[in-house]
Enzyme design. Structure first.
Site, PDB file in Angstrom:
ATOM      1  N   THR A   1       0.869  -1.177   0.000  1.00 19.89           N
ATOM      2  CA  THR A   1       0.000   0.000   0.000  1.00 19.89           C
ATOM      3  C   THR A   1       0.902   1.222   0.000  1.00 19.89           C
ATOM      4  OG1 THR A   1      -0.003   0.114   2.398  1.00 19.89           O
ATOM      5  CG2 THR A   1      -1.751  -1.148   1.368  1.00 19.89           C
TER       6      THR A   1
ATOM      7  N   GLU B   1      -5.990  -3.801   1.202  1.00 21.84           N
ATOM      8  CA  GLU B   1      -6.147  -4.732   2.314  1.00 21.84           C
ATOM      9  C   GLU B   1      -7.387  -5.610   2.161  1.00 21.84           C
ATOM     10  OE1 GLU B   1      -5.362  -1.567   2.514  1.00 21.84           O
ATOM     11  OE2 GLU B   1      -3.811  -1.201   4.020  1.00 21.84           O
TER      12      GLU B   1
ATOM     13  N   TRP C   1     -18.966  15.205  14.220  1.00 24.14           N
ATOM     14  CA  TRP C   1     -17.965  15.088  13.171  1.00 24.14           C
ATOM     15  C   TRP C   1     -18.336  15.959  11.974  1.00 24.14           C
ATOM     16  CZ3 TRP C   1     -16.374   9.199  12.625  1.00 24.14           C
ATOM     17  CH2 TRP C   1     -15.816   8.773  13.856  1.00 24.14           C
TER      18      TRP C   1
ATOM     19  N   LYS D   1     -13.346  16.838  14.345  1.00 23.22           N
ATOM     20  CA  LYS D   1     -14.191  16.539  15.495  1.00 23.22           C
ATOM     21  C   LYS D   1     -14.449  17.832  16.249  1.00 23.22           C
ATOM     22  CE  LYS D   1     -12.459  12.052  15.012  1.00 23.22           C
ATOM     23  NZ  LYS D   1     -11.164  11.558  14.503  1.00 23.22           N
TER      24      LYS D   1
END
Lengths: 542, 542
Positions: free
Chosen positions: B186, B331, B444, B439
């Site tokens: 990755t 993944e 959020w 946040k």
């Protein structure tokens, strides 16, 4: 070196979890034995499957203990599929069309501890229950208030009473994916039935394969009518593939007449239906005189036996419905091939496409197949060479339950008992059953081909071709014929009828007229019985 | 009790065996690095993959040894997919777009023993080969007569010379299906790259899942153009799903401009194409002015980043091509969700359907997902609650190669680093990256939402929203803006522009005009760098 991926066993419980979490409001509709329509969702299936699991835990049923069903296609049967296997027990689906003696034999052989049955089969259970020594709980798949007061079956309770008081929370156990999940007995024409014992792994892999576009093409946009029974090889795996994709399920219950099936297809927007040819014959028989059409049905998968070309034509041309042949066996979970065309076949004429559609189809990835001659030597895939069909793959049995009949495999391959050709594109066509094929002078004659020609004669109602021992040719074919009422045909006329329709050496040596041909419980011709009847028969000229 | 089914490990070699046996004449077409079109069949792929296996055996490469590729999408790369993994070695596909230093680092970390590269990358290999200490054989993916005389790379041979003398018969070894098959690093924005190490089992299960109708719907009637690179998470698994179904494959090589891609689609009858939005933008950019249409293309799957609604509309309405969002990660092998609609959505208006199509889609069976709040508590699937997205399943990593970064899992779930909502029908929508979300006062704020609004202002060329520490609210958003050349907008005008476009408390506290926003190698904004640049920044009023 191992990969570093998550280890997650392939378990049937994960199917119903998935259906609940991601397709919770997806519909499951059933025509009940009572005749009314029952309608609920995948979330309801999941909830009640957990109640089934809790009920089995409450009975102290152990891992791998058998729970049997004798039931039509319906929502309670579906809950048992997931509740029984998901909690680690083995679902044993019994074919109610078997002889009662055989049902008792099977229940004892499987050591069923619980047996759930539709009320249709109450008289059957009343007749056999005393012989089923391992069953400690009989359950009627009905509402609590539908249970007759005095059935004579000790301890009988209704399914609703059985699961009614159970909690609907349950943590599915995690275990080896090779654990047994379900079982199904084959109805052999000789000897006692033998059972295929499926695993969670084989079931999940089969469900993935069955959902693929070249197989049953199951998606969240489908509404599926499995006419093929859930007591027969898990309705070709449709309950599992439907949960895997969130497809809508529509269960016909016992009502398989043309009118009932047609109404259900239209009312529920069925896109895909699966079953044997006789059911579709009844459906078309209902629709044609009334000039009815389908508004949502797109495709049918037909298996169990070959579909008459006229029916494929009718579905395609008159109703715009794609008809796909499938081939499989109890020992294959059951799917082995589906007859979907390849890219290059799009260019073929309708006639040439039809020739392909009449075949049983191409291998599904996971299954491999080959044809071999009598010495076991692989034959070419040329569409002409016919040989014994052998298969292997992760959803093919390695052996039967309790090792009945010893090891069926030949060098790791399972002999299907079918004789087939495979063409260069991998399309397989069954030409006969191995035990019925006639071996004449080192060549094989397909009994089915010989029967089909006789059946094309207007005076013939039924025909069965068998081989008779011959000192020079090993075997020679004869054809046993049942004449249509009032129709006449002589031996010589029928022999002459074969001229030009098959190779000269394949023409039967004789015609034997009989009153009836012995049939088995599932409608298949019992050629072993026929041979017994002809034990004193002599070929002409010998 | 175990089931009695055949034990057959899920191995990548079985895919190429299947493609050869049942789809031997199926086509694989490649535009080569040399510019010409190469055309052969699945039987040829299989034959040459066996030559690759023999060549690796000849070099005495052991089980699980790594063979790297640095290559475009083409037939030789495909042969390596099957020859390397099929013979038990690990295929390591390297992303050539990485910095040369990083490529050398990766090759050393993976301990690559063989590295095969397209001639495009000869200068790159000339620059790094001396640093790759484990590589003992360099192979140029070209014809023997295309290899320059003096490359400075010791022992360099052409692929054709390498496999040319090898036998094309080979018996694929049988081993544990959990064995490593391939790996992919990755490109994280921080720290060294980490590798996902796939297994044969995870690859086959992913291939089944990817072929399903609700995912990429791969069949023998498809001709697939994977524009998504084979060096990037195995081209979303398309090479495997294509072999599994016998689909035709069409490889674009390095030519990803609109004209080349369009010509290939038309010439080869491509039905399905997969890639990132930028490639489709170039394709439409080529087609629109010339008034071109597609004659065979039916659908595209778009992943990597969100597809602009205008592009979805253009494909659907102007060209009759279905556009499906996909979401995944290295993944995840990589597929996690596909955005295919359900049966019940057929009734929705085009506008309502579009709202769904803009989401990343529904879970594929095998993958499960959930969203959690900052305490790890599961959030409702209401389409509104946004939380950290966690996934699990048999094709999700358990850990990285060599255990780099320790155990990434949280109670068995893999944290994706994405923030998402999931609606009641299971449709997931990415709202932000976890590390970018702001946040503020326990709520959020999606940095992407704030950026999208700024980007809608005619004077804004690029916008990046980041959170700044705040004594009362924890964090407050500010937006960093690059103005279009010659365009003007003030801080107050841009703040005013947010009025009515988002909740008042989500409006950024400030606008910071910058000359440029730092970008990484793959074009992603490097917000960590941006934060470093703003280390002395103070929020107004503090």
């Amino acid at each position: 070196m191992l990969g570093q991926m998550q280890q997650q066993p392939l378990l049937i419980s994960s199917l119903i979890d998935f259906a609940e979490r991601h397709h919770g409001d997806g519909e499951v509709v059933s025509r009940r034995v009572e005749g009314d329509i029952h309608r609920y969702t995948w979330a309801d299936v999941a909830r009640r499957a957990r109640q089934v699991a809790n009920a089995l835990d409450g009975m102290k049923l152990g891992m791998s203990d058998r729970v049997a069903t004798l039931a039509w296609n319906g929502y309670r049967h579906l809950e048992l599929y997931f509740g029984v296997s998901g909690s680690g027990r083995v679902l044993h689906t019994i074919n109610p069309r078997l002889h009662p003696e055989q049902i008792a034999w099977i229940a004892n052989h499987a050591e069923d501890q619980v047996l759930c049955f539709d009320m249709t089969f109450l008289p059957l259970i009343q007749a056999v229950h005393a012989k089923c020594s391992t069953v400690r709980q009989w359950i009627a798949l009905c509402d609590a208030d539908r249970l007759p007061a005095d059935t004579g079956i000790p301890g009988l309770i209704s399914y609703e009473a059985w699961i009614g008081g159970q909690k609907d929370s349950y943590t599915w156990p995690v275990f080896d994916e090779n654990s047994a999940s379900s079982m199904c007995y084959t109805s052999g024409t000789t000897g006692n039935p033998k059972a295929a014992l499926y695993s969670h792994r084989s079931t999940i892999l089969h469900a993935y394969a069955a959902a693929m576009p070249d197989v049953m093409c199951v998606s969240a946009r489908d509404a599926i009518l499995p006419v093929v029974p859930m007591f027969h090889v898990n309705a070709w795996g449709i309950p599992y593939s439907a949960a895997m994709t969130g497809a809508k399920l529509v269960f016909p219950g016992p009502a398989l007449d043309g009118k009932s099936v047609y109404e259900l297809i239209e009312a529920e927007g069925v896109t895909f239906a699966a079953g044997v040819p006789t059911v579709w014959q009844m459906l078309l028989g209902h629709m044609k005189p009334a000039g009815l059409k389908f508004s949502t049905l797109q495709r049918t998968v037909i298996g169990g036996s070959a579909c008459p070309p006229a029916m494929i034509d009718a579905f395609r041309e008159d109703y715009g419905v794609d008809v796909l042949h499938a081939w499989g066996m109890t020992e294959l979970s059951p799917l082995g091939t589906l007859c979907t065309l390849k890219n290059k076949h799009n260019k073929l004429s309708a006639d040439e496409q039809m020739k392909l559609r009449l075949k049983q189809g191409r291998c599904i990835y996971g299954i491999d197949m080959k044809i071999v001659d009598s010495e076991g030597k692989a034959l070419p895939h040329d569409g002409k060479s016919a040989g014994d069909l052998l298969v292997k793959g992760p959803w093919v049995i390695a052996s039967y339950f309790k090792q009945e009949g010893g090891s069926p495999l030949v060098d790791g391959w399972f002999p299907t008992g079918d004789v087939a050709t495979i063409d260069a594109d991998g399309f397989m066509q069954i030409t006969d059953r191995s035990k019925d094929v006639i071996k004449s002078g080192g060549e094989w004659i397909s009994s089915i081909d010989i029967e089909n020609i006789a059946m094309a004669h207007p005076a013939v109602a039924m025909a069965a071709c068998i081989g008779i021992r011959h000192p020079k040719w090993d075997e020679r074919p004869i054809v046993c014929v049942v004449k249509k009422p009032g129709a006449e045909v002589t031996r010589d006329q029928l022999i002459a009828f074969y001229e030009g329709k098959t190779a000269k050496w394949q023409i039967p040596d004789d015609v034997v007229f009989v009153d009836a041909i012995p049939l088995g419980a599932t409608g298949k011709m019992l050629k072993t019985k026929l041979r017994e009847q002809l034990v004193d028969y002599k070929l002409p000229g010998l």
